[in-house]
Design an enzyme around this catalytic site. Sequence first.
Site, PDB file in Angstrom:
ATOM      1  N   ASP A 137      31.533  22.934 -10.066  1.00 52.29           N
ATOM      2  CA  ASP A 137      32.191  23.113  -8.777  1.00 52.29           C
ATOM      3  C   ASP A 137      32.298  21.726  -8.129  1.00 52.29           C
ATOM      4  O   ASP A 137      31.603  20.790  -8.526  1.00 52.29           O
ATOM      5  CB  ASP A 137      31.367  24.056  -7.906  1.00 52.29           C
ATOM      6  N   ASP A 177      33.099  20.839  -4.172  1.00 47.45           N
ATOM      7  CA  ASP A 177      32.452  20.729  -2.863  1.00 47.45           C
ATOM      8  C   ASP A 177      31.005  21.220  -2.945  1.00 47.45           C
ATOM      9  O   ASP A 177      30.740  22.355  -3.337  1.00 47.45           O
ATOM     10  CB  ASP A 177      33.201  21.575  -1.824  1.00 47.45           C
ATOM     11  N   GLY A 236      37.731  28.964  -0.854  1.00 45.56           N
ATOM     12  CA  GLY A 236      39.078  28.412  -0.750  1.00 45.56           C
ATOM     13  C   GLY A 236      39.485  28.242   0.701  1.00 45.56           C
ATOM     14  O   GLY A 236      39.007  28.956   1.591  1.00 45.56           O
ATOM     15  N   LYS A 282      46.146  25.340   7.017  1.00 50.82           N
ATOM     16  CA  LYS A 282      45.753  24.591   5.814  1.00 50.82           C
ATOM     17  C   LYS A 282      46.377  23.196   5.802  1.00 50.82           C
ATOM     18  O   LYS A 282      45.717  22.203   5.489  1.00 50.82           O
ATOM     19  CB  LYS A 282      46.175  25.351   4.550  1.00 50.82           C
ATOM     20  N   SER A 341      37.521  26.251  -5.933  1.00 51.20           N
ATOM     21  CA  SER A 341      38.373  27.118  -5.120  1.00 51.20           C
ATOM     22  C   SER A 341      39.207  26.326  -4.128  1.00 51.20           C
ATOM     23  O   SER A 341      39.965  26.909  -3.354  1.00 51.20           O
ATOM     24  CB  SER A 341      37.518  28.145  -4.356  1.00 51.20           C
ATOM     25  N   ALA A 342      39.048  25.010  -4.117  1.00 51.90           N
ATOM     26  CA  ALA A 342      39.861  24.165  -3.239  1.00 51.90           C
ATOM     27  C   ALA A 342      41.229  23.924  -3.863  1.00 51.90           C
ATOM     28  O   ALA A 342      41.398  23.994  -5.083  1.00 51.90           O
ATOM     29  CB  ALA A 342      39.161  22.832  -2.998  1.00 51.90           C
ATOM     30  N   ASP A 357      27.059  25.615  -5.732  1.00 56.45           N
ATOM     31  CA  ASP A 357      26.247  25.544  -4.520  1.00 56.45           C
ATOM     32  C   ASP A 357      26.466  26.728  -3.591  1.00 56.45           C
ATOM     33  O   ASP A 357      25.613  27.009  -2.737  1.00 56.45           O
ATOM     34  CB  ASP A 357      26.582  24.271  -3.739  1.00 56.45           C
TER      35      ASP A 357
END
Length: 308
Positions: free
Chosen positions: A88, A90, A127, A150, A192-193, A250
Amino acid sequence: MARQIVPSRSFHRLLTSRHYPLASPAPPLRPLLLPKALSLATAAAAPQLPRRGRRPVVAASASAPAPSSSEAEAVPGAWGKVSAVLFDMDGVLCNSEEPSRRAAVDVFAEMGVDVNVDDFIPFTGTGEANFLGGVARVKGVKDFSTESAKKRFFEIYLEKYAKPNSGIGFPGALELIMECKNAGLKVAVASSADRVKVDANLAAAGLPVSLFDAIVSADAFENLKPAPDIFLAASKNLGVDTDECIVIEDALAGVQAAEAAEIRCIAVTTSLDEDALRQASPVFIRKDIGDISINDILCGGSNAYHSM
């Protein structure tokens, strides 16, 4: 009391006749052949000698303290084969969860909505659409445009928090990636970003895109974490079965996504505490990526294996 047996004179004469001086060493003993049933029973009762190439196992005693968990070795074979690691971004590779929340607070402040960074914690790892939209729903924001929010979020985040080589990478991230590659493992970012944020974060952390065999971001997916889609796609892109992958996460949503994909997950406590992460049953938990060793990944670490 056991009876003492004294060799007879005929026994001495027998030795002499075979040219074995009494002062010389005795001839080599032939193995004693026992009946099969007796042999098995005796073998079961006899102490086991260590096999060649293995260290003897010493029972714990009051005078010899048991080794600590950091000294205990993982059980070979219990962990299973590992061929790829799905990172992942972030909160794992990049110390970017808190800056993301601050950028989101800025977005809502421009709309005249009072929020704080803690409002975004329940939506961490899901996200940007859910991250921003979830708080908007909780706060009852009317006419909220996810796409507009966004767009403004990325503008603020890239301008204020994710400038190239700004040092948001976690210490040890690059080293672990290189150790994985040197061990012959494939590595991927599975986030998910949106891709614009993935690229900005990697540049800010000093992690070249070329390090990774695949980068999977939210742009192409309808179902983000905690759905398994992103991890399944990363596994497929790498050409590695899910049971040979390891996820490092995380966020609770990320650990849940790994569980849904049936992929082993190592969790880190950069965003949530251990109690919160245990809800999704990661195989084990470390403080951050700098505390994860290549042994953790390849063997399950020191005394760290738990069945899922």
